[in-house]
Design a protein around this motif. Sequence first.
Motif, PDB file in Angstrom:
ATOM      1  N   LEU A  56       0.824  -1.202   0.000  1.00  0.00           N
ATOM      2  CA  LEU A  56       0.000   0.000   0.000  1.00  0.00           C
ATOM      3  C   LEU A  56       0.865   1.261   0.000  1.00  0.00           C
ATOM      4  O   LEU A  56       0.565   2.242  -0.697  1.00  0.00           O
ATOM      5  CB  LEU A  56      -0.923  -0.016   1.217  1.00  0.00           C
ATOM      6  N   ALA A  57       1.959   1.225   0.767  1.00  0.00           N
ATOM      7  CA  ALA A  57       2.877   2.376   0.787  1.00  0.00           C
ATOM      8  C   ALA A  57       3.527   2.572  -0.579  1.00  0.00           C
ATOM      9  O   ALA A  57       3.675   3.706  -1.053  1.00  0.00           O
ATOM     10  CB  ALA A  57       3.941   2.170   1.862  1.00  0.00           C
ATOM     11  N   ASP A  58       3.900   1.466  -1.224  1.00  0.00           N
ATOM     12  CA  ASP A  58       4.507   1.565  -2.549  1.00  0.00           C
ATOM     13  C   ASP A  58       3.526   2.155  -3.564  1.00  0.00           C
ATOM     14  O   ASP A  58       3.901   2.975  -4.411  1.00  0.00           O
ATOM     15  CB  ASP A  58       4.977   0.190  -3.020  1.00  0.00           C
ATOM     16  N   THR A  60       1.051   4.171  -2.926  1.00  0.00           N
ATOM     17  CA  THR A  60       0.881   5.589  -2.611  1.00  0.00           C
ATOM     18  C   THR A  60       2.036   6.411  -3.171  1.00  0.00           C
ATOM     19  O   THR A  60       1.844   7.461  -3.792  1.00  0.00           O
ATOM     20  CB  THR A  60       0.766   5.796  -1.103  1.00  0.00           C
ATOM     21  N   LEU A  61       3.262   5.934  -2.952  1.00  0.00           N
ATOM     22  CA  LEU A  61       4.432   6.648  -3.472  1.00  0.00           C
ATOM     23  C   LEU A  61       4.445   6.643  -4.995  1.00  0.00           C
ATOM     24  O   LEU A  61       4.877   7.625  -5.616  1.00  0.00           O
ATOM     25  CB  LEU A  61       5.703   6.008  -2.925  1.00  0.00           C
ATOM     26  N   PHE A  63       1.811   6.716  -6.916  1.00  0.00           N
ATOM     27  CA  PHE A  63       0.831   7.718  -7.334  1.00  0.00           C
ATOM     28  C   PHE A  63       1.432   9.121  -7.250  1.00  0.00           C
ATOM     29  O   PHE A  63       1.283   9.926  -8.170  1.00  0.00           O
ATOM     30  CB  PHE A  63      -0.419   7.604  -6.458  1.00  0.00           C
ATOM     31  N   LEU A  64       2.119   9.412  -6.144  1.00  0.00           N
ATOM     32  CA  LEU A  64       2.748  10.725  -5.998  1.00  0.00           C
ATOM     33  C   LEU A  64       3.825  10.942  -7.059  1.00  0.00           C
ATOM     34  O   LEU A  64       3.992  12.046  -7.586  1.00  0.00           O
ATOM     35  CB  LEU A  64       3.337  10.868  -4.593  1.00  0.00           C
TER      36      LEU A  64
END
Length: 369
Positions: A56-58, A60-61, A63-64
Motif C-alpha cells: 500500500l505504501a509503494d 501511494t508513493l 501515485f505521488l
Amino acid sequence: MATPANSQAPFSAVHVSRPLVIANRVMAAVHAALVAAVIAHRALRLLSAASAAMALADLTLLFLWVLSQSGLWRPVSRAAFPERLLASPRRSSLPGVDVLVVTADPDKEPALVVMNTVVSAMALDYPGGRLSVYLSDDAGSPLTLLATRKAYAFARAWVPFCRKHSVQCPWPDRYFAGDNVHDDRRGEAAAAEERRRIKEMYETFKGDIEEASRKQQRSWTEEERRDHDAHVEIIAAGDHEQQQRGEEEDNDEEATMPLLVYVSREKRRASPHHFKAGALNVLLRVSSLMSNAAYALVLDCDMSCNSRASALEAMCIHLDHRSPPAPENLAFVQFPQMFHNLSSNDIYTNDLRYIFKARTLQSIDRACH
C-alpha cells in the motif's frame, strides 16, 4: 516568399528540448519498471500483513511519483519578447493591470518591507496610465498609512530612476544592498551620482518609517487593531487621471506615475472577516470603481518584483496570436514562493530554491532561434 502585410513576429516562443524529453522518458520508464517489479514481488506475499502495508505504501508513493512527472514528460522553455509587443500596434491597446498588495499585521510584517513591495510594483516596466497599485491594510494601522504616503513621495524619484537607467531589480532595499549586477549603466559617472542621491533619499525614507514604527508601538492599542472603521485614500491620482483624460502626449506616457490607493476595510470582532480572502474582495470592489483593469496581479506584503519586465512578459503570452485570449487557453497557476528566512540547518529544501534554477531569457532566446 513575401511576408503578409498583417503578419508580425510572435510576442512569445516555446522551445521543447528533445534530448531532455527523451532522457526524462527513458528514466521514467526504467523507474516505472523497477517499481512495478517491487509491487509484483510484494503482491505475491500479500499473505503477510506487513507485506500488505508495504504494498500500500509503494502504491501511494507511485501515485505521488506519477503526479510529479507532469512537468518532466514534456519540459519546455518559454521566452517573451516585450520589445516586440511595445513596437506593435497592440501597444496602444494594452490592457490595464491592477497590482493588489495585502498586509495584515504591522508587527509581523514590518512597514518597510511592505513599502518595498509597493514601490517595486510601482516601478514595473508598464505604461503608467495602465498600471495601478492597491494596498490593503487589514489592521488599519496609522503607521502603514503614513508609510504609504512616504512611499509614494520616494517613488516619484525611484520610478523615473528605474526607467532612465533600466534598473532590473526594482526592490529598493535589495538594489542598494548590491543586488544590481544586471544593471549595465551603474558604472557611468552621471548614473552613479544619481544613484547616490536616490540612495540618500531611501535612507531618509527608511529612517522615517523606523522612527514612526517605534512611536506606534507605544501609542497603538490592541482595541484599535481589532476594531476600526473603513478608510480608503487615494495617495496620488493626478498623473493617472490626467493620462486617462488623454491630456498627455503619447511620448510622455512613460513619465506617468501609477495610481496608488490605500484601502483599510472595516473590521469588528463580532463579524467574520475571512482574513486575506475578504481583504482581496474589498480590493477588487474598490479597484473596479477606480481603474477596473482587465488583469490583477496579487502580491503578498513581503513579495518583491524581481524583474521590472514581468508584467509585460506576461502580456506577451496572453496577447500572442489571440485577441482576446480564448478562455480555454488560459489558466490560473499558483507558483511557489522562495523563502529566505529558514534555518541554515534545514535539510529538506523547504526554501524551494531549486524550482527557480532556470535558464535566463537570453539563453532561451538563443535556443528558440
